[in-house]
Design a protein around this motif. Structure first.
Motif, PDB file in Angstrom:
ATOM      1  N   LEU A 143       2.419   0.646  19.000  1.00  0.00           N
ATOM      2  CA  LEU A 143       1.596   0.791  17.803  1.00  0.00           C
ATOM      3  C   LEU A 143       0.372  -0.114  17.899  1.00  0.00           C
ATOM      4  CD1 LEU A 143       4.505   0.805  15.242  1.00  0.00           C
ATOM      5  CD2 LEU A 143       2.776   2.585  15.391  1.00  0.00           C
ATOM      6  N   PRO A 144      -0.713   0.197  17.177  1.00  0.00           N
ATOM      7  CA  PRO A 144      -1.880  -0.696  17.161  1.00  0.00           C
ATOM      8  C   PRO A 144      -1.482  -2.103  16.742  1.00  0.00           C
ATOM      9  CG  PRO A 144      -2.404   1.391  16.110  1.00  0.00           C
ATOM     10  CD  PRO A 144      -0.926   1.408  16.350  1.00  0.00           C
ATOM     11  N   SER A 145      -2.084  -3.101  17.359  1.00  0.00           N
ATOM     12  CA  SER A 145      -1.707  -4.490  17.079  1.00  0.00           C
ATOM     13  C   SER A 145      -2.317  -5.015  15.775  1.00  0.00           C
ATOM     14  CB  SER A 145      -2.133  -5.394  18.237  1.00  0.00           C
ATOM     15  OG  SER A 145      -3.535  -5.293  18.458  1.00  0.00           O
ATOM     16  N   LYS A 146      -3.470  -4.458  15.357  1.00  0.00           N
ATOM     17  CA  LYS A 146      -4.115  -4.934  14.130  1.00  0.00           C
ATOM     18  C   LYS A 146      -3.499  -4.254  12.911  1.00  0.00           C
ATOM     19  CE  LYS A 146      -8.485  -6.099  16.349  1.00  0.00           C
ATOM     20  NZ  LYS A 146      -9.951  -5.862  16.394  1.00  0.00           N
ATOM     21  N   PRO A 147      -3.141  -5.037  11.881  1.00  0.00           N
ATOM     22  CA  PRO A 147      -2.448  -4.481  10.711  1.00  0.00           C
ATOM     23  C   PRO A 147      -3.142  -3.278  10.081  1.00  0.00           C
ATOM     24  CG  PRO A 147      -2.448  -6.873  10.614  1.00  0.00           C
ATOM     25  CD  PRO A 147      -3.324  -6.494  11.768  1.00  0.00           C
ATOM     26  N   GLY A 148      -4.451  -3.349   9.898  1.00  0.00           N
ATOM     27  CA  GLY A 148      -5.169  -2.247   9.266  1.00  0.00           C
ATOM     28  C   GLY A 148      -5.072  -0.962  10.071  1.00  0.00           C
ATOM     29  N   ARG A 150      -2.844  -0.307  12.332  1.00  0.00           N
ATOM     30  CA  ARG A 150      -1.439   0.093  12.414  1.00  0.00           C
ATOM     31  C   ARG A 150      -1.021   0.885  11.178  1.00  0.00           C
ATOM     32  NH1 ARG A 150       0.590  -4.592  13.880  1.00  0.00           N
ATOM     33  NH2 ARG A 150       1.165  -5.314  11.806  1.00  0.00           N
ATOM     34  N   LYS A 151      -1.412   0.392   9.999  1.00  0.00           N
ATOM     35  CA  LYS A 151      -1.056   1.097   8.772  1.00  0.00           C
ATOM     36  C   LYS A 151      -1.752   2.443   8.696  1.00  0.00           C
ATOM     37  CE  LYS A 151      -0.403   0.507   3.830  1.00  0.00           C
ATOM     38  NZ  LYS A 151      -0.561  -0.361   2.652  1.00  0.00           N
ATOM     39  N   GLU A 152      -2.998   2.478   9.122  1.00  0.00           N
ATOM     40  CA  GLU A 152      -3.745   3.740   9.127  1.00  0.00           C
ATOM     41  C   GLU A 152      -3.056   4.759  10.026  1.00  0.00           C
ATOM     42  OE1 GLU A 152      -8.084   5.218  10.755  1.00  0.00           O
ATOM     43  OE2 GLU A 152      -7.927   3.199   9.905  1.00  0.00           O
ATOM     44  N   PHE A 153      -2.571   4.305  11.189  1.00  0.00           N
ATOM     45  CA  PHE A 153      -1.880   5.222  12.102  1.00  0.00           C
ATOM     46  C   PHE A 153      -0.569   5.709  11.499  1.00  0.00           C
ATOM     47  CE2 PHE A 153       1.290   5.989  15.401  1.00  0.00           C
ATOM     48  CZ  PHE A 153       0.670   7.021  16.073  1.00  0.00           C
ATOM     49  N   LEU A 154       0.190   4.802  10.891  1.00  0.00           N
ATOM     50  CA  LEU A 154       1.454   5.200  10.273  1.00  0.00           C
ATOM     51  C   LEU A 154       1.219   6.217   9.161  1.00  0.00           C
ATOM     52  CD1 LEU A 154       3.269   1.732  10.104  1.00  0.00           C
ATOM     53  CD2 LEU A 154       3.810   3.632  11.633  1.00  0.00           C
ATOM     54  N   GLU A 155       0.157   6.026   8.394  1.00  0.00           N
ATOM     55  CA  GLU A 155      -0.168   6.986   7.330  1.00  0.00           C
ATOM     56  C   GLU A 155      -0.504   8.360   7.906  1.00  0.00           C
ATOM     57  OE1 GLU A 155      -1.911   4.022   3.835  1.00  0.00           O
ATOM     58  OE2 GLU A 155      -3.301   5.010   5.222  1.00  0.00           O
ATOM     59  N   SER A 156      -1.097   8.380   9.100  1.00  0.00           N
ATOM     60  CA  SER A 156      -1.487   9.656   9.710  1.00  0.00           C
ATOM     61  C   SER A 156      -0.283  10.469  10.172  1.00  0.00           C
ATOM     62  CB  SER A 156      -2.434   9.411  10.892  1.00  0.00           C
ATOM     63  OG  SER A 156      -1.731   8.917  12.020  1.00  0.00           O
ATOM     64  N   GLN A 178       7.682  -3.773   7.608  1.00  0.00           N
ATOM     65  CA  GLN A 178       7.204  -3.838   6.221  1.00  0.00           C
ATOM     66  C   GLN A 178       6.194  -2.726   5.951  1.00  0.00           C
ATOM     67  OE1 GLN A 178       5.793  -7.874   6.123  1.00  0.00           O
ATOM     68  NE2 GLN A 178       7.816  -8.728   5.705  1.00  0.00           N
ATOM     69  N   GLU A 179       5.304  -2.469   6.921  1.00  0.00           N
ATOM     70  CA  GLU A 179       4.319  -1.407   6.759  1.00  0.00           C
ATOM     71  C   GLU A 179       4.995  -0.033   6.781  1.00  0.00           C
ATOM     72  OE1 GLU A 179       1.580  -2.340   9.832  1.00  0.00           O
ATOM     73  OE2 GLU A 179       0.660  -3.978   8.706  1.00  0.00           O
ATOM     74  N   LEU A 255     -10.360   9.474  -5.748  1.00  0.00           N
ATOM     75  CA  LEU A 255      -8.921   9.537  -5.461  1.00  0.00           C
ATOM     76  C   LEU A 255      -8.625   8.966  -4.072  1.00  0.00           C
ATOM     77  CD1 LEU A 255      -7.959  13.109  -6.773  1.00  0.00           C
ATOM     78  CD2 LEU A 255      -7.390  10.906  -7.826  1.00  0.00           C
ATOM     79  N   SER A 256      -7.702   8.007  -4.021  1.00  0.00           N
ATOM     80  CA  SER A 256      -7.251   7.498  -2.727  1.00  0.00           C
ATOM     81  C   SER A 256      -6.249   8.483  -2.134  1.00  0.00           C
ATOM     82  CB  SER A 256      -6.583   6.136  -2.894  1.00  0.00           C
ATOM     83  OG  SER A 256      -5.352   6.275  -3.598  1.00  0.00           O
ATOM     84  N   ARG A 257      -5.889   8.280  -0.870  1.00  0.00           N
ATOM     85  CA  ARG A 257      -4.893   9.146  -0.228  1.00  0.00           C
ATOM     86  C   ARG A 257      -3.583   9.106  -1.006  1.00  0.00           C
ATOM     87  NH1 ARG A 257      -0.834   8.944   3.438  1.00  0.00           N
ATOM     88  NH2 ARG A 257      -0.655  10.652   4.944  1.00  0.00           N
ATOM     89  N   ARG A 258      -3.195   7.906  -1.415  1.00  0.00           N
ATOM     90  CA  ARG A 258      -1.946   7.755  -2.170  1.00  0.00           C
ATOM     91  C   ARG A 258      -2.033   8.492  -3.522  1.00  0.00           C
ATOM     92  NH1 ARG A 258       2.342   4.601  -1.476  1.00  0.00           N
ATOM     93  NH2 ARG A 258       1.338   3.494   0.238  1.00  0.00           N
ATOM     94  N   ASP A 259      -3.210   8.419  -4.169  1.00  0.00           N
ATOM     95  CA  ASP A 259      -3.406   9.126  -5.446  1.00  0.00           C
ATOM     96  C   ASP A 259      -3.275  10.640  -5.269  1.00  0.00           C
ATOM     97  OD1 ASP A 259      -3.883   6.754  -6.781  1.00  0.00           O
ATOM     98  OD2 ASP A 259      -6.059   6.865  -6.522  1.00  0.00           O
ATOM     99  N   ILE A 260      -3.847  11.134  -4.154  1.00  0.00           N
ATOM    100  CA  ILE A 260      -3.797  12.574  -3.890  1.00  0.00           C
ATOM    101  C   ILE A 260      -2.359  13.034  -3.690  1.00  0.00           C
ATOM    102  CG2 ILE A 260      -4.440  14.378  -2.237  1.00  0.00           C
ATOM    103  CD1 ILE A 260      -7.020  12.762  -1.714  1.00  0.00           C
ATOM    104  N   ILE A 261      -1.591  12.254  -2.903  1.00  0.00           N
ATOM    105  CA  ILE A 261      -0.189  12.604  -2.655  1.00  0.00           C
ATOM    106  C   ILE A 261       0.604  12.604  -3.961  1.00  0.00           C
ATOM    107  CG2 ILE A 261       1.945  11.811  -1.540  1.00  0.00           C
ATOM    108  CD1 ILE A 261       0.152  10.852   0.784  1.00  0.00           C
ATOM    109  N   ALA A 262       0.363  11.604  -4.800  1.00  0.00           N
ATOM    110  CA  ALA A 262       1.071  11.523  -6.087  1.00  0.00           C
ATOM    111  C   ALA A 262       0.717  12.721  -6.964  1.00  0.00           C
ATOM    112  CB  ALA A 262       0.714  10.216  -6.785  1.00  0.00           C
TER     113      ALA A 262
END
Length: 271
Positions: A143-148, A150-156, A178-179, A255-262
């Motif tokens: 996984l990407p080493s940088k938190p941002g 990494r989280k972006e990849f997991l969301e994808s 945690q992510e 709308l954020s990605r999370r808002d759209i999903i909700a």
């Protein structure tokens, strides 16, 4: 070793080696490593331990990420001279999150015969004991080493329904979990550490359960993560309809990605 009086290109052997326990090497791998004219290794220091264990005296040279481009040129020249060459990575199967791809591509371009000598792969070893579906899976390497990032990849890949396999650094393991908990939710996961070695450990459970088992511990060794895919939801909406609605909502800058999903979940009656 090959009779070099015969003027033909040599063979490139791609040889899998143990990921920990030296007994996991195959009989064929030992024979090939003894018979070739040259062994190229990702880390000659680590490979020497394997060679000593099986009384292999074949000459050794290095090929790792930083020198693979120019060293591949050297090895292709040797192969064209008629020498047989084996390539081994630090552990497991070359090219799987390890060097080897450039050398193999160059060999193909030069019409050099390539023979796989199969054996250990951490991905397959982890899947085999995971207890998660193995009929279809995706391997993403590290996984990407940088938190941002990494989280972006997991969301994808949050909607991926196949079992997913990753490698991860022990230093980043808890942060990654945690992510994953934040993005994937309460999914089953298997954490495998130090596979085939003395302190081999397999942790199974939901992501929060596995995190709880690891809290306060010093985590060492190679880590492989096997994550359950997203459960398929029975819905009256087709995938195309869901995607179309998602794309339409994305045009709303507020709308954020999370808002759209909700919003989608609410509109379509899905979790």
């Amino acid at each position: 070793m090959k009779d070099l009086s015969v003027s033909e290109s040599g063979i490139l052997y791609v040889v899998a080696t143990p990921i920990g326990n030296l007994e996991d090497v195959t009989l064929r791998a030992v024979r090939i490593l003894k018979e070739v004219n040259l062994i190229a290794a990702e880390d000659t220091r680590r490979t020497k331990k394997l060679l000593r264990a099986y009384d292999i005296e074949t000459p050794l040279t290095s090929l790792y990420d930083q020198n693979e481009r120019w060293k591949s040129t050297f090895l292709i020249a040797k192969l064209k001279e008629g020498l047989d060459v084996a390539y081994v990575s630090d552990a497991g199967t070359p090219g799987i999150s390890d060097p080897g791809y450039i050398l193999i591509r160059r060999a193909i371009e030069n019409n050099i015969r390539i023979i796989p000598v199969p054996g250990v792969s951490a991905v397959i070893a982890a899947l085999s004991v995971s207890g998660l579906p193995m009929d279809a899976f995706i391997f993403y390497g590290f996984l990407p080493s940088k938190p941002g990032k990494r989280k972006e990849f997991l969301e994808s890949i949050e909607c991926e329904q196949k079992t997913v396999v990753f490698y991860e650094s022990p230093r980043r393991l808890l942060a990654t979990l945690q992510e994953m908990d934040s993005v994937f939710g309460d999914r089953n996961i298997v954490v495998l550490r130090e596979m085939t070695k003395i302190f081999e450990e397999v942790l199974r459970g939901s992501i929060p359960q596995v995190m709880a088992k690891l809290q306060g511990r010093g985590i060492k060794g190679e880590v492989t993560l096997v994550v359950a895919g997203k459960e398929k939801i029975s819905t009256d909406y087709s995938d195309e309809e869901i995607c179309d609605r998602f794309e339409l909502l994305r045009k709303d800058a507020d709308l954020s990605r999370r808002d759209i999903i909700a919003k989608l979940a609410s509109e379509m009656g899905m979790p």
